[in-house]
Enzyme design. Structure first.
Site, mmCIF file in Angstrom:
data_model
loop_
_atom_site.group_PDB
_atom_site.id
_atom_site.type_symbol
_atom_site.label_atom_id
_atom_site.label_comp_id
_atom_site.label_asym_id
_atom_site.label_seq_id
_atom_site.Cartn_x
_atom_site.Cartn_y
_atom_site.Cartn_z
ATOM 1 N N HIS A 1 56.321 -0.205 33.414
ATOM 2 C CA HIS A 1 55.747 -1.456 33.921
ATOM 3 C C HIS A 1 56.630 -2.648 33.581
ATOM 4 O O HIS A 1 56.680 -3.617 34.349
ATOM 5 C CB HIS A 1 54.341 -1.658 33.351
ATOM 6 C CG HIS A 1 53.283 -0.888 34.065
ATOM 7 N ND1 HIS A 1 52.138 -1.461 34.567
ATOM 8 C CD2 HIS A 1 53.197 0.441 34.374
ATOM 9 C CE1 HIS A 1 51.394 -0.529 35.157
ATOM 10 N NE2 HIS A 1 52.014 0.635 35.045
ATOM 11 N N GLY B 1 62.810 -6.527 35.637
ATOM 12 C CA GLY B 1 63.773 -5.785 34.839
ATOM 13 C C GLY B 1 63.313 -5.449 33.434
ATOM 14 O O GLY B 1 62.262 -5.893 32.966
ATOM 15 N N ASP C 1 63.203 -6.197 30.220
ATOM 16 C CA ASP C 1 63.461 -7.360 29.367
ATOM 17 C C ASP C 1 62.303 -7.692 28.435
ATOM 18 O O ASP C 1 62.243 -8.782 27.865
ATOM 19 C CB ASP C 1 63.792 -8.584 30.225
ATOM 20 C CG ASP C 1 62.641 -8.995 31.142
ATOM 21 O OD1 ASP C 1 61.598 -8.288 31.158
ATOM 22 O OD2 ASP C 1 62.773 -10.022 31.830
ATOM 23 N N PRO D 1 53.845 0.661 41.607
ATOM 24 C CA PRO D 1 53.222 1.665 42.465
ATOM 25 C C PRO D 1 51.714 1.697 42.246
ATOM 26 O O PRO D 1 51.231 1.475 41.129
ATOM 27 C CB PRO D 1 53.872 2.976 42.003
ATOM 28 C CG PRO D 1 55.135 2.560 41.328
ATOM 29 C CD PRO D 1 54.836 1.244 40.686
ATOM 30 N N HIS E 1 53.385 11.317 34.576
ATOM 31 C CA HIS E 1 51.948 11.557 34.650
ATOM 32 C C HIS E 1 51.577 12.926 34.096
ATOM 33 O O HIS E 1 50.402 13.297 34.136
ATOM 34 C CB HIS E 1 51.458 11.430 36.092
ATOM 35 C CG HIS E 1 51.395 10.019 36.576
ATOM 36 N ND1 HIS E 1 51.097 9.678 37.887
ATOM 37 C CD2 HIS E 1 51.590 8.837 35.924
ATOM 38 C CE1 HIS E 1 51.117 8.362 38.014
ATOM 39 N NE2 HIS E 1 51.422 7.833 36.846
ATOM 40 N N THR E 2 52.536 13.642 33.571
ATOM 41 C CA THR E 2 52.228 14.877 32.854
ATOM 42 C C THR E 2 51.586 14.561 31.513
ATOM 43 O O THR E 2 51.056 15.440 30.842
ATOM 44 C CB THR E 2 53.500 15.724 32.643
ATOM 45 O OG1 THR E 2 53.136 17.002 32.105
ATOM 46 C CG2 THR E 2 54.467 15.064 31.664
ATOM 47 N N THR F 1 48.122 20.589 30.644
ATOM 48 C CA THR F 1 48.832 20.308 29.383
ATOM 49 C C THR F 1 48.974 18.796 29.209
ATOM 50 O O THR F 1 50.080 18.255 29.286
ATOM 51 C CB THR F 1 50.219 20.982 29.371
ATOM 52 O OG1 THR F 1 50.971 20.517 30.522
ATOM 53 C CG2 THR F 1 50.116 22.484 29.419
#
Length: 329
Positions: free
Chosen positions: A67, A73, A75, A167, A197-198, A252
């Site tokens: 995010h 960028g 930063d 997204p 997202h695992t 998992t």
């Protein structure tokens, strides 16, 4: 825990080094070798201490890094606290759900560095977050990789700058590709980074429509595995508190692995933006390849993370080293 042999590591270095960029020319693996030579160990120790207290720190840090980099960028602008005169990035609706444990990882690592006289106020919050992200990936069983350093902290953080730059859970491949391309990332990078997202969890509010009110024809998204849809409906029944947490990976959830892609093959992607990676013919071959080859996935993830870490890097002319990661100097 995933490990690369020497040949693979050398290959990755060669692949990554062929993409020089004037905006990232300042980045190097030994940036703090003279000013704070133990920076990586100090950050790693702080990260490990935090993870012992709560595993939430792992996915929270990884998400925080993404995010941050996708909005103006890498930063550390996402770390800035809002003031009466400025609503900062972290208070935009898309960032409200960022877990506090991710922020605390950076804060605790900063404290540890500042307790060392040679490192005090020498290491940017942006670099601390980048190092910590690598360390949480490793802690969850993912690949270890060298981290480029030398970022400066941003001087601006506004909630308005977040709009449209992250997204969403309902995005299709076209929308995802457009967002990633804007940050000089390829479709393969997008798929690799989506596999973050695992780990971790999401909130019921993000999937409610998909499992209860999909459209006028189907109440449930037909691309969802039927048994998985029932599990989700039980975990997130109608009128449930939208803040209730559910695992992103039903198999998992605390291990960084390629099970994410195997889940997509079975219709077990939690978000639409996950499942479309398999239902869309453009991205399906990559999903299938990485579902059967964890080494190839790990290699792609390392490359994508390195490229992500180069997005929008600040230098001494448009950034500085913050004394407090949550406030401008």
């Amino acid at each position: 825990m995933a490990r690369f042999d020497i040949v693979l590591l050398i290959g990755l270095c060669l692949i990554i080094s062929v993409f020089p960029d004037t905006t990232t020319a300042q980045l190097s693996r030994g940036f703090y070798s003279k000013t704070c030579p133990n920076v990586e160990q100090i950050v790693r120790n702080a990260v490990q201490k935090k993870i012992k207290k709560t595993f939430v720190a792992v996915p929270a840090t990884l998400r925080l890094f993404f995010h941050d980099c996708f909005v103006n960028g890498c930063d550390a602008s996402v770390m800035i606290q809002s003031t009466p005169k400025n609503k900062a990035e972290k208070d935009h609706p898309d960032n409200i759900s960022l877990a506090g444990d991710g922020f605390d990882v950076v804060i605790q690592a900063k404290k540890a560095l500042d307790s060392n006289p040679s490192c005090r106020n020498k290491v940017s919050c942006a670099d601390i977050l980048t190092l910590a992200t690598r360390d949480v990936v490793v802690a969850a069983g993912g690949p270890s990789y060298e981290v480029e350093l030398g970022r400066f902290d941003g001087l601006v953080s506004t909630a308005s700058s977040v709009e449209g730059n992250l997204p969403g859970p309902s995005d299709n491949v076209d929308k995802l590709n457009a967002l990633f391309t804007k940050n000089k990332l390829t479709q393969e990078d997008m798929i690799a980074l989506s596999a973050a997202h695992t780990l971790g969890f999401a909130h019921c509010g993000k999937v409610f429509k998909r499992i209860h009110k999909f459209n006028g024809i189907n109440s449930v998204d037909p691309t969802l595995n039927k048994a998985y849809a029932i599990e989700l409906q039980k975990a997130c029944p109608k009128n449930v508190d939208p803040r209730i947490a559910i695992n992103m990976d039903p198999v998992t959830p605390k291990t960084f692995d390629n099970t994410y892609f195997k889940n997509l093959q079975q219709g077990k992607g939690l978000f639409t933006s996950d499942q479309v990676l398999f239902t869309d013919g453009r991205s399906r071959p990559t999903v299938n390849a990485w579902a059967s080859n964890s080494t190839a996935f790990n290699r792609a993830f390392v490359i994508a993370m390195t490229k992500l870490g180069r997005v929008g890097v600040k230098n001494s002319s448009n950034g500085n080293i913050r004394r407090d990661c949550g406030a401008f100097n």
